[in-house]
Motif scaffolding. Structure first.
Motif, PDB file in Angstrom:
ATOM      1  N   ALA A 159      21.243   2.681  -4.379  1.00 27.73           N
ATOM      2  CA  ALA A 159      20.902   3.957  -5.019  1.00 27.73           C
ATOM      3  C   ALA A 159      21.833   4.286  -6.183  1.00 27.73           C
ATOM      4  CB  ALA A 159      20.931   5.078  -3.984  1.00 27.73           C
ATOM      5  N   LEU A 160      23.116   3.988  -6.044  1.00 29.92           N
ATOM      6  CA  LEU A 160      24.076   4.321  -7.100  1.00 29.92           C
ATOM      7  C   LEU A 160      23.987   3.367  -8.289  1.00 29.92           C
ATOM      8  CD1 LEU A 160      27.229   5.291  -4.993  1.00 29.92           C
ATOM      9  CD2 LEU A 160      25.526   6.799  -6.046  1.00 29.92           C
ATOM     10  N   ASP A 208       0.827  -1.207   0.000  1.00 22.82           N
ATOM     11  CA  ASP A 208       0.000   0.000   0.000  1.00 22.82           C
ATOM     12  C   ASP A 208       0.861   1.256   0.000  1.00 22.82           C
ATOM     13  OD1 ASP A 208      -2.432  -1.349  -0.047  1.00 22.82           O
ATOM     14  OD2 ASP A 208      -2.510  -1.526   2.135  1.00 22.82           O
ATOM     15  N   ALA A 209       1.950   1.230   0.759  1.00 23.78           N
ATOM     16  CA  ALA A 209       2.859   2.379   0.779  1.00 23.78           C
ATOM     17  C   ALA A 209       3.499   2.570  -0.597  1.00 23.78           C
ATOM     18  CB  ALA A 209       3.935   2.174   1.844  1.00 23.78           C
ATOM     19  N   ALA A 210       3.840   1.462  -1.260  1.00 21.98           N
ATOM     20  CA  ALA A 210       4.418   1.555  -2.603  1.00 21.98           C
ATOM     21  C   ALA A 210       3.415   2.123  -3.591  1.00 21.98           C
ATOM     22  CB  ALA A 210       4.899   0.177  -3.060  1.00 21.98           C
ATOM     23  N   TYR A 247      13.410   9.385  -9.810  1.00 18.43           N
ATOM     24  CA  TYR A 247      13.815   8.594  -8.666  1.00 18.43           C
ATOM     25  C   TYR A 247      13.584   9.394  -7.390  1.00 18.43           C
ATOM     26  CZ  TYR A 247      16.328   5.606 -12.016  1.00 18.43           C
ATOM     27  OH  TYR A 247      16.663   4.778 -13.051  1.00 18.43           O
ATOM     28  N   HIS A 248      13.220   8.689  -6.321  1.00 13.75           N
ATOM     29  CA  HIS A 248      12.902   9.346  -5.059  1.00 13.75           C
ATOM     30  C   HIS A 248      13.663   8.647  -3.935  1.00 13.75           C
ATOM     31  CE1 HIS A 248      10.527  10.733  -1.613  1.00 13.75           C
ATOM     32  NE2 HIS A 248      10.071  11.697  -2.389  1.00 13.75           N
ATOM     33  N   THR A 300      10.503   5.052  -9.449  1.00 12.56           N
ATOM     34  CA  THR A 300      10.227   6.482  -9.528  1.00 12.56           C
ATOM     35  C   THR A 300       9.005   6.854  -8.699  1.00 12.56           C
ATOM     36  OG1 THR A 300       8.944   6.163 -11.560  1.00 12.56           O
ATOM     37  CG2 THR A 300      11.268   6.763 -11.808  1.00 12.56           C
ATOM     38  N   GLU A 301       9.009   8.093  -8.228  1.00 14.97           N
ATOM     39  CA  GLU A 301       7.865   8.626  -7.483  1.00 14.97           C
ATOM     40  C   GLU A 301       6.811   9.060  -8.487  1.00 14.97           C
ATOM     41  OE1 GLU A 301       5.277  11.466  -5.672  1.00 14.97           O
ATOM     42  OE2 GLU A 301       6.900  12.107  -7.017  1.00 14.97           O
TER      43      GLU A 301
END
Length: 515
Positions: free
Chosen positions: A211-212, A127-129, A197-198, A190-191
């Motif tokens: 992240a990298l 749900d958060a995703a 990207y977030h 991505t947001e």
């Protein structure tokens, strides 16, 4: 199989379309006409249940061979002005710090991470995703697969330097540059509002240390590199030909059939049931993925499941194998030979139904396929009728969701089974809307080629298709009497699924108990 057409003069575009079983290279002229098509089959590796993989080096070798053959067939190698690739979405292709493949590529049919997704659902992570990324993760989503690798293959996980999709690997092989495009970047990371990207996305899945490894994002039609000398030697392409970022295959297919746009739903009846409509605002719902469109400020709303024409192919392969082999040996189309049997089945009442969940479903990974109402007097035509209806019903589940969210009023249909007028009419009757079956050859490859042409200024944008819309296909309108009957059968199809839901896992557990 290869196809060659008479060539003219002028710039040409190369579209590469890498699917789950076949890679294709298609040379188009500037009018959208396919001049040459070359294909290579791609073997899948299934080392254990739920694991579906392919060798990355073998994938590039097969694609390079297809490109070389298409160029030879076309006689236009020197006229290729730009290149773009599209390929199956989701899945995972990893490189290490030396830019070498880090194990096999993982296909979108892979379901090893289904248990992780179930846990995320229970813990509220899904749900958060949905709120953050515009979609709930599924078994073959990059985030799910990376989490599985972190838990089960920590040494491999520790070496991850670049996270790519399938078409991004092909771009790297062509150019030596690493990156992805806007549509592919939104498969997990991505947001939804910013389309970038977030910093909260990777930590949500416990993947903050990667992240990298996320690739730079470009527009699908943005030039990101040029054909390298090494790629030129393998393919016959000229060194230095521009290569654009490319595009997720769902969006490529919609673009190629003229179905990419607001108010339209593009339907691809292939291995997956793919149903997509475009919006100019982000709207999230657990029934569809809200992913990035061709440009910022545009979203692709995709409602999909691995439950479409692969069920029909399975039936022909497993239950009609000898007849099919004899027909093909005689140079006949078995699809044409079998159609009268299906047509005859539609002339008589039938209580036979089929749920097309051989490889997945909209109801979770536990759902499985099955015939219901099967009687001793039913024949092969009755069973195939049920299979085709079941496929169309599954598409309707997705399209009904999109109609509630976006109200598309025009449908464009593509995929192998759509070429059969009987099957196309069934879709129109089941969906209760006009369905245009595109006559576009190699729709996904043409969608990629449109991006390539836009990148070099040959077209004003990827949606600037040079073909006249009225020439793209044949329109099928619902038969009102059959539409009413299909509504009744569809309601029962959905009710049976709901009633079986508590039992599917018990059926699945039987296989584990016998192991």
């Amino acid at each position: 199989m290869s196809i060659k057409r008479d060539a003219a003069t002028g710039p040409c575009l190369l579209g590469i379309d890498n699917g789950l079983t076949v890679t294709k290279a298609v040379v188009f002229d500037a009018s959208g006409r396919a001049l040459a098509v070359a294909r290579r089959r791609l073997p899948q590796q299934i080392p254990q249940p739920h694991h579906v993989e392919r060798d990355m080096a073998g994938l590039w070798q097969a694609t390079a061979e297809a490109v070389a053959e298409a160029l030879t067939l076309s006689g236009r190698a020197g006229d290729i002005a730009a290149i773009a690739a599209t390929a199956h979405g989701d899945g995972l292709y990893l490189l290490d710090a030396e830019q070498q493949p880090l194990g096999p590529g993982i296909l979108s049919l892979d379901s090893r991470a289904a248990g992780i997704v179930e846990t995320w659902e229970q813990e509220g992570i899904s749900d958060a995703a949905l709120r953050l990324t515009g979609q709930k993760p599924h078994a073959s989503a990059p985030a799910s697969l990376l989490t599985w690798i972190r838990r089960n293959e920590p040494e491999r996980y520790a070496k991850i330097a670049h996270i790519l999709a399938c078409k991004d690997w092909l771009r790297f092989c062509l150019t030596g540059t690493i990156g992805t495009d806007l549509t592919e970047a939104s498969t997990s990371f991505t947001e939804v509002e910013s389309q970038e990207y977030h910093p909260e996305v990777l930590p949500l899945f416990g993947l903050g240390d990667l992240a990298l490894a996320l690739p730079p994002i470009a527009r699908p039609d943005q030039i990101v590199g040029h054909v390298s000398a090494a790629a030129a030697r393998l393919t016959g392409l000229k060194p230095g030909v521009p290569v654009v970022a490319g595009i997720h295959d769902v969006t490529a297919s919609a673009l190629g059939i003229g179905g990419h746009g607001k108010g339209r739903v593009a339907i691809v009846a292939g291995t997956y049931s793919i149903n997509e409509t475009v919006s100019n605002m982000a709207k999230t719902d657990e029934r569809w993925f809200c992913r990035n469109g061709l440009r910022r400020g545009e979203w692709n709303n995709m409602s999909i499941s691995p439950a479409s024409a692969a069920n029909y192919d399975w039936f022909l392969d497993r239950l009609c194998g000898e007849d099919r082999a004899r027909a093909e040996a005689a140079g006949e189309s078995f699809h044409q030979l079998i159609t009268p049997e299906i047509e005859a089945a539609f002339t008589r009442p039938s209580g036979l139904m089929f749920h097309p969940y051989l490889y997945g479903s909209p109801h979770g990974a536990g759902a499985s396929a099955g015939f219901l109402g099967l009687r001793g007097w039913h024949d092969r035509g009755d069973m195939l009728r049920a299979v085709i209806e079941g496929i169309a019903f599954n598409h309707r589940i997705h399209i009904d969701a999109l109609r509630q969210g976006f109200a598309p009023n025009q449908a464009m249909l593509t995929g192998g089974i759509s070429r059969n007028p009987l099957f196309a009419q069934i879709f129109a009757d089941v969906l209760g809307m006009e369905v245009t079956v595109t006559e576009t050859e190699e729709a996904a490859a043409w969608g990629a080629a449109l991006c390539a042409g836009s990148g070099i200024g040959l077209f004003a944008s990827p949606t600037d298709d040079p073909r006249a819309p009225e020439t793209l296909g044949t329109c099928y309108r619902p038969d009102l009497a059959r539409q009413a009957e299909m509504n009744r059968r569809y309601a029962l199809h959905c009710e049976i699924s709901a009633r079986l839901e508590p039992l599917w896992q018990q059926i699945e557990d039987l296989a584990g108990a016998g192991a």
